[in-house]
Design a protein around this motif. Structure first.
Motif, mmCIF file in Angstrom:
data_model
loop_
_atom_site.group_PDB
_atom_site.id
_atom_site.type_symbol
_atom_site.label_atom_id
_atom_site.label_comp_id
_atom_site.label_asym_id
_atom_site.label_seq_id
_atom_site.Cartn_x
_atom_site.Cartn_y
_atom_site.Cartn_z
ATOM 1 N N ALA A 55 25.970 -106.721 -54.026
ATOM 2 C CA ALA A 55 26.131 -107.965 -53.254
ATOM 3 C C ALA A 55 26.480 -107.646 -51.811
ATOM 4 O O ALA A 55 25.958 -108.279 -50.876
ATOM 5 C CB ALA A 55 27.204 -108.842 -53.893
ATOM 6 N N GLN A 56 27.349 -106.661 -51.623
ATOM 7 C CA GLN A 56 27.697 -106.247 -50.268
ATOM 8 C C GLN A 56 26.486 -105.678 -49.543
ATOM 9 O O GLN A 56 26.271 -105.950 -48.348
ATOM 10 C CB GLN A 56 28.830 -105.214 -50.306
ATOM 11 N N ARG A 57 25.692 -104.901 -50.249
ATOM 12 C CA ARG A 57 24.504 -104.300 -49.635
ATOM 13 C C ARG A 57 23.526 -105.380 -49.153
ATOM 14 O O ARG A 57 23.028 -105.324 -48.025
ATOM 15 C CB ARG A 57 23.816 -103.368 -50.630
ATOM 16 N N LEU A 58 23.241 -106.356 -49.999
ATOM 17 C CA LEU A 58 22.330 -107.429 -49.596
ATOM 18 C C LEU A 58 22.896 -108.212 -48.423
ATOM 19 O O LEU A 58 22.163 -108.605 -47.504
ATOM 20 C CB LEU A 58 22.047 -108.353 -50.773
ATOM 21 N N ASN A 59 24.190 -108.442 -48.447
ATOM 22 C CA ASN A 59 24.829 -109.172 -47.346
ATOM 23 C C ASN A 59 24.722 -108.402 -46.041
ATOM 24 O O ASN A 59 24.397 -108.980 -44.986
ATOM 25 C CB ASN A 59 26.293 -109.446 -47.689
ATOM 26 N N THR A 100 11.665 -100.249 -52.054
ATOM 27 C CA THR A 100 12.016 -98.867 -51.728
ATOM 28 C C THR A 100 13.233 -98.742 -50.816
ATOM 29 O O THR A 100 14.068 -97.852 -51.023
ATOM 30 C CB THR A 100 10.815 -98.152 -51.081
ATOM 31 N N GLN A 101 13.356 -99.626 -49.829
ATOM 32 C CA GLN A 101 14.420 -99.480 -48.846
ATOM 33 C C GLN A 101 15.683 -100.256 -49.191
ATOM 34 O O GLN A 101 16.766 -99.928 -48.706
ATOM 35 C CB GLN A 101 13.904 -99.924 -47.469
ATOM 36 N N PRO A 119 5.514 -106.079 -47.498
ATOM 37 C CA PRO A 119 6.894 -106.589 -47.488
ATOM 38 C C PRO A 119 7.618 -106.388 -48.805
ATOM 39 O O PRO A 119 8.825 -106.111 -48.825
ATOM 40 C CB PRO A 119 6.726 -108.075 -47.141
ATOM 41 N N THR A 120 6.896 -106.510 -49.915
ATOM 42 C CA THR A 120 7.515 -106.277 -51.225
ATOM 43 C C THR A 120 7.892 -104.814 -51.378
ATOM 44 O O THR A 120 8.991 -104.478 -51.839
ATOM 45 C CB THR A 120 6.564 -106.715 -52.351
#
Length: 314
Positions: A239-243, A170-171, A164-165
């Motif tokens: 921030a947008q990517r994580l969201n 990587t992704q 999972p890490t």
């Protein structure tokens, strides 16, 4: 979108005065910012770095009256400090003179390395830097310029399960998995992930150690590691990517000296993405960094109250 390396690492001390003395006198680092934890203004936040206070060299501490760390997995377990190839004999002698717990100079992952602990048990690894890299020397350091610490990296984290890490590294963060090696403590294998141009200043080492107990954070332990983002607008993009990927995060946080974004990777470790700009000279001259208490504008109105609650460092 690409991270370019290690930005800073924040650890925990229960002895701020002794901490300042050790990192400036014994390790020869420069205190480049004396401020407070913006979320807990009763605590100092001390930043040590190279002579120019550059991103990638910041080793920082929260001053909390905490019990000692209980070591284990789900933790940031060792902090790399880069030095020149010809500086290991100097540092082995200097650490011995300080009476510190230190290992032997060895070859690890193809680089000369030397493990040691600070007086509170904070775990470090002096690591041979990439060829041609030199320190941005601090002229008032008690350590000669050719032996001064260049900066941070690599950073080692411990997790019980790699998959999972690795997926997040990587992704989500676009790191590259490049190799692995046996952990020098005999506890599992270590997988190396790199950012940007790679090299020791841009590597995260993931030790897979399912047989260790779960760590408990405390003095002598690490709070979080931060990775470099070129500028403040890029923090917005991350921030947008994580969201979009539905990964819980702090959202953008303005720290004044840099803009940040925090989230936990699946192994439980707190990651921060931090901008290179504007840097520590935004509110005081480079020549006098760290000599007085600096507060961001949103805390300046509380200066008298904050200063009254802080212990003297000298």
């Amino acid at each position: 979108m690409e991270l370019t390396g290690i930005h800073h690492l924040t650890a925990i001390t229960a002895q701020a005065r002794e901490n300042k003395q050790f990192y400036t006198d014994a390790l020869g680092l420069r205190l480049v910012k004396k401020t407070v934890n913006q979320d807990d203004t009763s605590a100092y936040h001390l930043f040590y770095a190279d002579g120019l206070a550059q991103p990638g060299t910041d080793l920082t501490f929260f001053d909390w009256p905490a019990a000692r760390e209980r070591r284990g997995t789900h933790s940031i377990s060792r902090t790399g400090l880069r030095i020149g190839k010809d500086s290991f004999d100097f540092w082995a002698g200097r650490l011995a003179d300080q009476g510190l717990t230190a290992g032997k100079v060895i070859d690890l992952d193809g680089r000369t390395s030397l493990d040691f602990e600070d007086p509170e048990g904070q775990r470090f690894r002096l690591t041979e830097d990439a060829p041609g890299v030199t320190a941005a020397a601090w002229e008032k350091s008690p350590v000669a310029a050719q032996h001064q610490i260049h900066g941070l990296g690599p950073i080692t984290i411990s997790v019980p399960d790699l998959a999972p890490t690795e997926l997040v590294l990587t992704q989500v963060l676009n790191m590259r998995k490049v190799r692995e090696y046996a952990s020098p403590d005999g506890q599992g294998s270590v997988h190396v992930f790199e950012m940007g141009a790679g090299g020791p200043s841009a590597e995260l080492h993931v030790a897979v150690q399912p047989d260790l107990p779960i760590a408990r954070q405390g003095a002598g332990g690490v709070h979080h590691v931060a990775f470099r983002v070129p500028n403040k607008p890029a923090i917005h993009d991350w921030a947008q990517r994580l969201n979009e990927l539905r990964i819980p995060s702090s959202g953008e946080v303005e720290r004044y000296y840099f803009r940040s974004l925090y989230f936990r990777e699946p192994g439980g470790n707190l990651f921060e993405l931090a901008s290179d700009d504007p840097g520590f000279a935004v509110d005081e001259p480079l020549e006098t960094l760290g000599q007085s208490l600096s507060l961001p504008p949103f805390l300046e109105g509380r200066r008298a109250q904050i200063e009254a609650g802080l212990k003297p460092l000298d």
